[in-house]
Scaffold this active site. Structure first.
Site, PDB file in Angstrom:
ATOM      1  N   THR A   1       8.597   3.051 -10.119  1.00  0.00           N
ATOM      2  CA  THR A   1       8.226   2.701  -8.721  1.00  0.00           C
ATOM      3  C   THR A   1       6.793   2.967  -8.557  1.00  0.00           C
ATOM      4  O   THR A   1       6.300   3.780  -9.066  1.00  0.00           O
ATOM      5  CB  THR A   1       9.062   3.491  -7.730  1.00  0.00           C
ATOM      6  OG1 THR A   1       9.112   3.390  -6.490  1.00  0.00           O
ATOM      7  CG2 THR A   1       9.076   5.207  -7.981  1.00  0.00           C
TER       8      THR A   1
ATOM      9  N   THR B   1      -4.444  -8.147  -8.486  1.00  0.00           N
ATOM     10  CA  THR B   1      -5.785  -7.439  -8.457  1.00  0.00           C
ATOM     11  C   THR B   1      -6.139  -7.887  -9.721  1.00  0.00           C
ATOM     12  O   THR B   1      -7.609  -8.099  -9.664  1.00  0.00           O
ATOM     13  CB  THR B   1      -5.595  -6.140  -8.171  1.00  0.00           C
ATOM     14  OG1 THR B   1      -5.053  -5.939  -6.719  1.00  0.00           O
ATOM     15  CG2 THR B   1      -7.089  -5.672  -8.199  1.00  0.00           C
TER      16      THR B   1
ATOM     17  N   SER C   1       2.369  -9.469  -2.986  1.00  0.00           N
ATOM     18  CA  SER C   1       3.127  -9.612  -1.643  1.00  0.00           C
ATOM     19  C   SER C   1       3.949 -10.838  -1.455  1.00  0.00           C
ATOM     20  O   SER C   1       5.022 -10.788  -0.591  1.00  0.00           O
ATOM     21  CB  SER C   1       2.336  -9.230  -0.626  1.00  0.00           C
ATOM     22  OG  SER C   1       1.666  -8.031  -0.884  1.00  0.00           O
TER      23      SER C   1
HETATM   24  N1  ASP Z   1      -2.161  -6.785  -3.572  1.00  0.00           N
HETATM   25  C1  ASP Z   1      -2.208  -6.714  -4.990  1.00  0.00           C
HETATM   26  C2  ASP Z   1      -0.983  -7.514  -5.590  1.00  0.00           C
HETATM   27  O1  ASP Z   1       0.103  -6.628  -5.574  1.00  0.00           O
HETATM   28  C3  ASP Z   1      -2.307  -5.321  -5.293  1.00  0.00           C
HETATM   29  C4  ASP Z   1      -2.303  -5.256  -6.940  1.00  0.00           C
HETATM   30  O2  ASP Z   1      -2.474  -6.026  -7.864  1.00  0.00           O
HETATM   31  O3  ASP Z   1      -2.798  -4.068  -7.617  1.00  0.00           O
HETATM   32  O4  ASP Z   1      -0.891  -8.404  -5.776  1.00  0.00           O
END
Ligand code: ASP
Length: 345
Positions: free
Chosen positions: A170, A18, A64
């Site tokens: 975590t 993000t 992810s």
């Molecule tokens: N979906 C994003 C990721 O883990 C969420 C984030 O960066 O906070 O890449």
């Protein structure tokens, strides 16, 4: 980035997440963009007295989509640049950051320099972003030295003013800026007006040895989370998975599981076939204590290994790496049972 030659140098490795995302005008979803965007929003990092360099994954990833191949690339970048830099900042999505930080902590044997993971809950271009502070302080921690030695020579996560050991951390909130916690180990540092380091609990190498990178993962593992009403066919399907070598059972409380005969027989049969079972509590804090209750005594007798107070993230990354690096189940079992990178008490 600045090219000023100074005593302290930090390499920023951008993997995605993000922190560097924008809204896709077509779909409205958040998608990662290139690294330049991030530094545009934090020009102040150019004013540091450090030498800062950056390298970006191409393409960058939503976390992810992170997998062991990415951990191997990441560890490779750190290894290649290990002698040139005093510390490393890894920008990473928050979703799987605790897995990646855990994996790196096990891969980087003899680490004697800081590897600080950070990211943000809001993209760095947004006015209320948490990314700026996270990035700036992570750089400062990666560069921090006392008497010429790094203050935190560990793989850590820095997020919302808190520095915690990566393999103890975590993600617990998809909403708050305070997204991570370290339920079973105190914070290594807190950032307020000053950054206060808890040096008494930071791991320091006894001796500086050459960095050794372990890069073989075996993903023939599974996590079985227990719940009341667990279906026998489902357990059979999991333990009977072709090629499965290691099974983490996320147990109740201090490592307890149902004493149904079929359940225990299944676990025993899996162990008899050479499988490894690691008992990790599904509680957010506290430790497995096998034998404390009748509901864990038989598992102990069957050879199930206690995960003590390890996190789920650290347990699965440790298991995959040990299975990849060691041929014998005995060796894997022996190393699983003891802390190898400060991941359990
Ligand atoms: N979906 C994003 C990721 O883990 C969420 C984030 O960066 O906070 O890449």
């Amino acid at each position: 980035m600045t090219d000023r030659k100074n005593e302290t140098s930090v390499l920023i490795i951008y993997t995605g997440g993000t922190i560097g995302m924008v809204h896709d005008p077509e779909t409205g979803s958040l998608i990662p963009i290139d690294f330049k965007h991030i530094t545009d929003h934090v020009p102040v990092i150019g004013n540091y007295g450090f030498e800062l360099h950056s390298v970006s994954f191409d393409p960058v990833k939503d976390s992810s989509n992170i997998d062991p191949d990415i951990w191997i690339r990441l560890a490779g970048i750190i290894e290649e640049n290990y002698d040139r830099f005093d510390g490393f900042v890894v920008l990473h999505g928050t979703d799987t950051m605790a897995y990646s930080a855990s994996a790196l902590s096990f891969m980087l044997e003899n680490l004697s320099k800081p590897v600080i993971f950070t990211g943000s809950q809001l993209p760095i271009g947004l006015p209320r972003t948490d990314g700026r502070e996270n990035l700036i302080t992570a750089i400062e921690i990666a560069a921090a030295k006392k008497n010429g030695n790094p203050i935190v020579p560990e793989v850590c996560i820095y997020f919302d003013s808190e520095l915690s050991r990566g393999n103890r951390t975590t993600k617990f909130s998809a909403e708050h800026f305070d997204a991570f916690n370290s339920p079973n180990y105190p914070l290594l540092a807190e950032a307020g007006l000053h950054i206060t380091y808890n040096t008494g609990i930071i791991r320091y190498p006894e001796k500086i040895r050459k960095l050794k990178v372990h890069r073989k993962f075996d993903n023939n593992v599974a996590i079985l989370k227990l719940f009341p009403g667990l279906n026998r066919n489902f357990v059979k399907a999991v333990t009977g998975t072709a090629g499965l070598k290691g099974l983490i059972i996320e147990t109740f409380g201090s490592g307890n599981a149902p004493t149904y005969k079929w359940f225990l027989d299944d676990l025993k049969a899996f162990i008899r076939k050479g499988g490894i079972i690691f008992n990790v509590t599904q509680c957010h804090g506290g430790s497995v204590e096998m034998g404390l209750y009748e509901t864990s005594r038989e598992m102990l007798a069957a050879g199930v290994i206690s995960g003590r107070d390890i996190t789920s993230e650290a347990s699965v990354t440790k298991l995959m790496l040990l299975l990849g690096c060691h041929g014998s189940a005995e060796k894997v079992a022996e190393m699983l049972a003891k802390p190898i990178a400060g991941e359990m008490s």
